[in-house]
Structure formats: structure tokens, C-alpha cells
Design a protein around this motif. Sequence first.
Motif, PDB file in Angstrom:
ATOM      1  N   TYR A  51       0.820  -1.212   0.000  1.00 44.26           N
ATOM      2  CA  TYR A  51       0.000   0.000   0.000  1.00 44.26           C
ATOM      3  C   TYR A  51       0.853   1.260   0.000  1.00 44.26           C
ATOM      4  O   TYR A  51       0.627   2.178  -0.799  1.00 44.26           O
ATOM      5  CB  TYR A  51      -0.927  -0.020   1.226  1.00 44.26           C
ATOM      6  N   CYS A  52       1.852   1.291   0.873  1.00 47.16           N
ATOM      7  CA  CYS A  52       2.652   2.510   1.012  1.00 47.16           C
ATOM      8  C   CYS A  52       3.662   2.689  -0.115  1.00 47.16           C
ATOM      9  O   CYS A  52       4.313   3.729  -0.202  1.00 47.16           O
ATOM     10  CB  CYS A  52       3.367   2.521   2.360  1.00 47.16           C
ATOM     11  N   ARG A  53       3.801   1.683  -0.960  1.00 47.69           N
ATOM     12  CA  ARG A  53       4.615   1.856  -2.161  1.00 47.69           C
ATOM     13  C   ARG A  53       3.792   2.451  -3.294  1.00 47.69           C
ATOM     14  O   ARG A  53       4.338   2.943  -4.283  1.00 47.69           O
ATOM     15  CB  ARG A  53       5.216   0.518  -2.599  1.00 47.69           C
ATOM     16  N   LEU A  54       2.468   2.349  -3.166  1.00 40.02           N
ATOM     17  CA  LEU A  54       1.576   2.840  -4.209  1.00 40.02           C
ATOM     18  C   LEU A  54       0.888   4.148  -3.832  1.00 40.02           C
ATOM     19  O   LEU A  54       0.602   4.977  -4.697  1.00 40.02           O
ATOM     20  CB  LEU A  54       0.503   1.786  -4.508  1.00 40.02           C
ATOM     21  N   CYS A  57       1.752   7.514   2.476  1.00 43.97           N
ATOM     22  CA  CYS A  57       1.704   7.122   3.882  1.00 43.97           C
ATOM     23  C   CYS A  57       2.590   8.088   4.673  1.00 43.97           C
ATOM     24  O   CYS A  57       3.398   8.821   4.120  1.00 43.97           O
ATOM     25  CB  CYS A  57       2.200   5.687   4.084  1.00 43.97           C
ATOM     26  N   CYS A  58       2.438   8.052   5.967  1.00 40.02           N
ATOM     27  CA  CYS A  58       3.244   8.915   6.841  1.00 40.02           C
ATOM     28  C   CYS A  58       4.581   8.227   7.104  1.00 40.02           C
ATOM     29  O   CYS A  58       4.871   7.773   8.214  1.00 40.02           O
ATOM     30  CB  CYS A  58       2.479   9.170   8.143  1.00 40.02           C
ATOM     31  N   ASP A  59       5.403   8.125   6.049  1.00 42.35           N
ATOM     32  CA  ASP A  59       6.675   7.418   6.162  1.00 42.35           C
ATOM     33  C   ASP A  59       7.760   8.140   5.361  1.00 42.35           C
ATOM     34  O   ASP A  59       7.514   9.176   4.739  1.00 42.35           O
ATOM     35  CB  ASP A  59       6.528   5.962   5.698  1.00 42.35           C
ATOM     36  N   ASP A  60       8.958   7.574   5.370  1.00 42.33           N
ATOM     37  CA  ASP A  60      10.087   8.231   4.724  1.00 42.33           C
ATOM     38  C   ASP A  60       9.946   8.307   3.207  1.00 42.33           C
ATOM     39  O   ASP A  60      10.495   9.223   2.581  1.00 42.33           O
ATOM     40  CB  ASP A  60      11.396   7.505   5.070  1.00 42.33           C
ATOM     41  N   ARG A  61       9.246   7.362   2.612  1.00 44.18           N
ATOM     42  CA  ARG A  61       9.078   7.410   1.161  1.00 44.18           C
ATOM     43  C   ARG A  61       8.208   8.597   0.760  1.00 44.18           C
ATOM     44  O   ARG A  61       8.543   9.350  -0.158  1.00 44.18           O
ATOM     45  CB  ARG A  61       8.444   6.121   0.639  1.00 44.18           C
ATOM     46  N   SER A  62       7.090   8.772   1.439  1.00 43.24           N
ATOM     47  CA  SER A  62       6.169   9.855   1.106  1.00 43.24           C
ATOM     48  C   SER A  62       6.617  11.201   1.657  1.00 43.24           C
ATOM     49  O   SER A  62       6.212  12.248   1.158  1.00 43.24           O
ATOM     50  CB  SER A  62       4.760   9.529   1.640  1.00 43.24           C
ATOM     51  N   ILE A  63       7.447  11.158   2.707  1.00 46.51           N
ATOM     52  CA  ILE A  63       7.954  12.398   3.313  1.00 46.51           C
ATOM     53  C   ILE A  63       9.479  12.314   3.345  1.00 46.51           C
ATOM     54  O   ILE A  63      10.090  12.085   4.403  1.00 46.51           O
ATOM     55  CB  ILE A  63       7.375  12.603   4.729  1.00 46.51           C
ATOM     56  N   PRO A  64      10.129  12.470   2.196  1.00 47.32           N
ATOM     57  CA  PRO A  64      11.587  12.300   2.137  1.00 47.32           C
ATOM     58  C   PRO A  64      12.367  13.403   2.840  1.00 47.32           C
ATOM     59  O   PRO A  64      13.536  13.218   3.164  1.00 47.32           O
ATOM     60  CB  PRO A  64      11.879  12.307   0.631  1.00 47.32           C
TER      61      PRO A  64
END
Length: 339
Positions: A51-54, A57-64
Motif C-alpha cells: 500500500y505505502c509503495r503505491l 503514507c506517513c513514512d520516509d518514502r512519502s515524506i523524504p
Amino acid sequence: MNRKYVVNFLQFCFGVLIFLVRCSHSIEPMTIGAAIGAASVGISYFKGQTYCRLYECCDDRSIPANVQALHQSLQKKLYGQHIAVQHIISALSAHFNSQVKSRKPLVFSFHGEPGTGKSFVADQIVQALYLQGSNSAYVVKYMGRADFAQAELVGTYRERIYREVHNRLSSCPRSLFIFDEVDKMPSGVFDTLKSLLDYNGLADGTDITQAIFIFLSNNGGTQIAEHLGNSMKGGKLREDIRLSDYESLLQRAAYNMDGGLKKTSLIEAYVIDHYIPFLPLEKAHVLKCVEAEFQRWEKTPDRNIINDILSSMSYDRIHALFVSSGCKTLEKKVAMAIN
């Protein structure tokens, strides 16, 4: 894999957890605990890998939080604001430093006359920190005249701000809040925010330490221009002007002038970390803005058009050094000239 499938799978996993809990009376405690723990880990892993790859999300990928990219962008696209670039980059770098955990949200207050770059810098921060930029669900922007226009509704506005900010932080502690046109907001509108911006935190355990708040205001712009003009006429170079020359000036202006920060507890409690002055622009800076607009249109700068635009600009009455509107109206002027 489409979003509906992922959501359905996660719902199924939570359903399994609920089933295990309901059946826990007939299963050994250690067994049910292990099963729930394993299921929780599995759901978290699956969410992170699918899900968070697509989706955001509140994570490092979406918030670099790419502060280096922000620094490069500001150095290239922002003119005449050495104080803003230096201190915004330093503050953000410190805020995201994993070795030193922040104990409160990072709070900026941007001050300056229209056209000096306050909104531009706020937008650049959003683009650098969040993968989806201004479309991110974790970026919230309020406009003074649109969202908080009526002084008689200040109590309602306070409740709304507190509720919405708290809910966003509960959803994602790494949210960013921008309050533009603060000078157009009624006094007292931010008073309920103090508990969300201070060191004490919230009793319900909501993590407030990772958030960023940015207030944008024209208040203090006249004082900034006056101080800079006097300094330059006294022989001081613009590049030698420092933040310390303006911090107390801006704090007083924000506290005493009409607007959302007037007599506010945010200032009284010292929860605003950085008062950032946006200096008035000189002709040389506006020239760069015009040339940048030509480049944006993929056109070769036309010196005749540029000279016509620059000659139409008005300057401050006191020092005759600073372009009154900064770079604010140049986009439309250039667009009209080349079409």
C-alpha cells in the motif's frame, strides 16, 4: 495491484485480529498473544511493502524531507534573501537530525512586504519535504481572508484550528501547517495552538514534536525596509545584514500590529522558534525575476521588454532603493509582453 484490493486485504487482516480476540477465551493466552503479535507485524510489513509503495503514507518514502534539494532550489530561484535561505535550511536540518530528537514542533514566522518571496519559499519547502508536494494529505494550508475573515467568529475559528491540527497530527505527526495572510486574521485566533506548539506536549500522547508550522505575514515589512535602507545608506552591505538585526523587531511588530499574532500567547510563551525577515528587493533582484520568467516560458530574454517592465516599477518613497511590489506582478507582466 489496485487500491481497492490493498484496502480489502488490510480489512481482512484486521478481521482476523478481531476474530482471534473474540476467540481468545478458548486459546492459551501466550498462543493468542503470539498470534496477534505476528498478525500485527504481518499487517505492518504488508502495508509498507504494498500500500505505502503505491499510495501516500506517513513514512520516509512519502515524506523524504530532502533539505539538500530545498537548499539548491532556493539558491537557484530565490533572489536577495540570504538571511532566509541560511536560517531556514539550518533550522530544517536540525529538525530532521535523527541524532537529536526534537522536543517540540518547528515553528517559523515569515515577515516581509508582498513580492519578497514568503509564499514562494513556503511552497518550495512543501515540494522538497513531501513526495506529493502541495497535493499531500499531510500538508494543510489556511488563508487569512478566506478561512478566518470575521472577527466575531474568532472563538469558532480557535476551536476549528485546534480540532483540525490535532486530528492531522494524530493521523501523521510529520504534518506541515501553513497559515498565510496572518495579518488579515483576527487577533486571538491562534491562542488554542499554544498547547500544540509548546514543549509540554499533549496528555493524550499525540506526537507533536515532528510537525512544522509556518506563519506568513506582511506585518513588519515596512520596518524591515526602513532598517535595511538605513543600514545600506550608512555604508553596510546588504549581504552583511544578519538575522540578529531583525528578530526582536519582528517579534514586537507581530505582537503589537493588527493580525492573528497580535497579543497572542504564541509569542508570550516563546513557542515561535524563528522570525525570518524577507528583505525588500532592489532593481537587480527584480531583473533576475524577469529573466527567470522568460526562461520559464522558454523564451530568450528581450532587453527592450525587460527595460519596459523595469521602468514601469515604482520604488519606496523613503529610500528609493526597493521595488514596491517586489517580484509579485512580474509573472503576468512577462506573460502579457511575450504573447
